[in-house]
Design an enzyme around this catalytic site. Structure first.
Site, PDB file in Angstrom:
ATOM      1  N   GLU A 153       0.855  -1.200   0.000  1.00 11.93           N
ATOM      2  CA  GLU A 153       0.000   0.000   0.000  1.00 11.93           C
ATOM      3  C   GLU A 153       0.881   1.236   0.000  1.00 11.93           C
ATOM      4  OE1 GLU A 153      -0.036   2.052   2.792  1.00 11.93           O
ATOM      5  OE2 GLU A 153       1.179   0.778   4.098  1.00 11.93           O
ATOM      6  N   GLU A 157      -1.687   8.846   5.586  1.00 10.28           N
ATOM      7  CA  GLU A 157      -2.739   9.103   6.564  1.00 10.28           C
ATOM      8  C   GLU A 157      -3.387  10.445   6.258  1.00 10.28           C
ATOM      9  OE1 GLU A 157      -2.281   8.406  10.660  1.00 10.28           O
ATOM     10  OE2 GLU A 157      -1.141   6.578  10.349  1.00 10.28           O
ATOM     11  N   CYS A 278       5.323   5.383   9.559  1.00 13.07           N
ATOM     12  CA  CYS A 278       5.927   4.622   8.452  1.00 13.07           C
ATOM     13  C   CYS A 278       7.361   4.982   8.094  1.00 13.07           C
ATOM     14  CB  CYS A 278       5.073   4.757   7.202  1.00 13.07           C
ATOM     15  SG  CYS A 278       3.478   4.004   7.397  1.00 13.07           S
ATOM     16  N   ARG A 346       0.818   9.036  17.312  1.00  9.91           N
ATOM     17  CA  ARG A 346       1.881   8.037  17.484  1.00  9.91           C
ATOM     18  C   ARG A 346       3.103   8.541  16.716  1.00  9.91           C
ATOM     19  NH1 ARG A 346      -0.388   3.036  14.510  1.00  9.91           N
ATOM     20  NH2 ARG A 346      -1.046   4.719  13.152  1.00  9.91           N
TER      21      ARG A 346
END
Ligand code: UDX
Length: 450
Positions: A153, A157, A278, A346
């Protein structure tokens, strides 16, 4: 249409993937172990903020196109393709933690009863497709009972649905023609631009590049993309640092750089560095894979190092403004999520900055448009608000940390008149500098001479 199971269906990638595939007309069962999130999803609510998601989810729930369960065997029994979208967090040494992927594969080994395509969506290091294949092969026959495909993917976000429905490319890594055909069928509605519910981003006139390759190349493409993005950010942060020393203006430099069509203007904003779930994690995992294969990734180590240093660059600017002691100094942080447009805190560098300041005795207040509840849950003592005015009043230093569009519209005139006007640090170059100058407020722009 295909019956599809999504394992890890309540996580960020899982929600977007499940909703996306269901909107394309497939029957989707989303499986997850998080009961709270499952209940929310059945109710049309998502724990992760994603623009435009909830109305689509509501509609899909209504027409029975998607369902949510905690039962993996039931999901697998009723699916022709199973997408694995579970998390692969960083271990202490930077390697990706594959325990969730392995646990799912061990379940699949016992649950698959007919030919099933296993599609790995989670970002997994090169070699993981072989691990999953080996686990399944303990009981099943590759090619007959299953095939494992890498289909990384590229979801950002906050723009996840745009990235799903209008992707820059679809990458499918497999050496099985049967699996490739199954994947082409799954993505066919997307390539044709058709959905069963209203989706604003779908554009049937645009051709979506569809790349078929081997599994190793597909997995490495994902890591290469994130490493390249991270490199761009560290690159521009390094130029910003040099620019500051020699008296340049990073805004103008970015403009001049971006006009070169080989470089392009996107993804060149300097700042506190790349945060989020990521870029840092994937870059560390790539460095580990390189090391395990006797390759020394000198450049990527530098990219990480520059990113770690950016937090110190911002800290230095704060102490330059208030002096070495931060004790009881009132410091306002604007932008607490790891980037604008998301409620994800996060791996947010703003939160790391908050902790550093707090530990030195500063009185820190924070503003965010979307993430105030999430910050309160993570850091209950952090005084946060959605009211920017309340935050700016009385602050000695204000630090703008992400590119939230409303920050550009802040009218500083009221804050320059008060007895003690704040010192403003603009790490993104997004504030209204004319308004700051007119208000007589001292400010510092990262990458520009002040
Ligand atoms: C990233 C990739 O973009 C996406 O393709 C991949 O699937 C997951 O990782 P995401 O983490 O959602 O997506 O956020 P992104 O928009 O890429 O931003 C990452 C971090 O880089 C944020 O902290 C952001 O503020 C920072 N950033 C981004 C910059 O500092 N400068 C920029 O120019 C762009």
């Amino acid at each position: 249409m295909t019956d599809i199971g999504v394992i890890g269906g309540a996580g960020y990638v899982g929600i977007v993937t499940g909703v996306g595939l269901a909107a394309l007309g497939h029957k989707v069962i989303s499986m997850d172990l998080d009961q709270k999130r499952l209940a929310m999803l059945r109710d049309g609510k998502s724990a992760v903020y994603e623009d435009g998601l909830e109305p689509i989810l509501d509609r899909l729930n209504e027409i029975g196109q998607i369902s949510f369960t905690d039962d993996q065997s039931d999901t697998v029994r009723n699916s022709d393709a199973v997408f694995i979208a579970v998390g692969t967090p960083s271990l202490d040494d930077g390697a990706a933690d594959l325990s969730a992927v392995i646990a799912v594969a061990e379940g699949l080994r016992d649950e698959i009863g007919k030919y099933t395509v296993i599609v790995v969506k989670s970002t997994v290091p090169v070699g993981t497709i072989n691990v999953v294949t080996d686990i399944l092969s303990q009981k099943l026959t590759e090619g007959e009972d299953f095939d494992v495909v890498s289909n990384p993917e590229f979801l950002r976000e906050g723009s996840g649905l745009i990235d799903f429905f209008a992707p820059s490319r679809i990458i499918v890594g497999s050496s099985s023609e049967r699996a490739n055909a199954a994947l082409r069928e799954i993505y066919e509605p997307l390539l044709a631009g058709t959905t069963v519910v209203d989706v604003p981003w779908i554009d049937s006139s645009r051709e979506i590049p569809y790349v078929e390759t081997d599994a190793t190349s597909a997995q490495l493409t994902k890591y290469a993309a994130n490493a390249f993005l991270a490199t761009r950010i560290s690159f521009i942060n390094e130029i910003a640092g040099i620019s500051e020393k020699v008296g340049g203006n990073i805004g103008h430099i970015v403009e001049g750089l971006g006009l070169d069509p080989r470089i392009g203007p996107g993804y060149l904003q300097p700042g506190i560095g790349f945060g989020g779930p990521c870029l840092d994690k994937d870059l560390r995992a790539l460095i580990m894979v390189a090391g395990e294969n006797s390759y020394d990734p000198v450049m990527f180590n530098g990219v990480l190092q520059r990113n770690e240093l950016q937090l110190r660059v911002v800290m230095k600017k704060i102490t330059a403004a208030v002096g070495p002691s931060l004790y009881q100094k009132r410091i306002a942080l604007l932008g607490l999520a790891f980037k604008e447009g998301t409620n994800d805190v996060r791996h947010s560098l703003s939160i790391r900055l908050y902790r550093l300041l707090r530990d030195q005795g500063a009185s820190v207040v924070g503003h965010d448009v979307l993430a105030v509840d999430e910050v309160r849950e993570l850091e209950p003592d952090f005084e946060v608000s959605e009211d920017v005015d309340g935050i700016l009043n009385d602050s000695e230093v204000v630090v703008a940390l992400n590119s939230e569009p409303s920050y550009a519209g802040i009218d500083w005139s009221g804050y320059g008149q008060v007895e003690r006007s704040p010192y403003v640090i603009d790490t993104r170059g997004i504030l209204d500098h004319d308004s700051l100058v007119a208000s007589g407020i001292e400010f510092d722009v990262l990458g520009a001479v002040s």
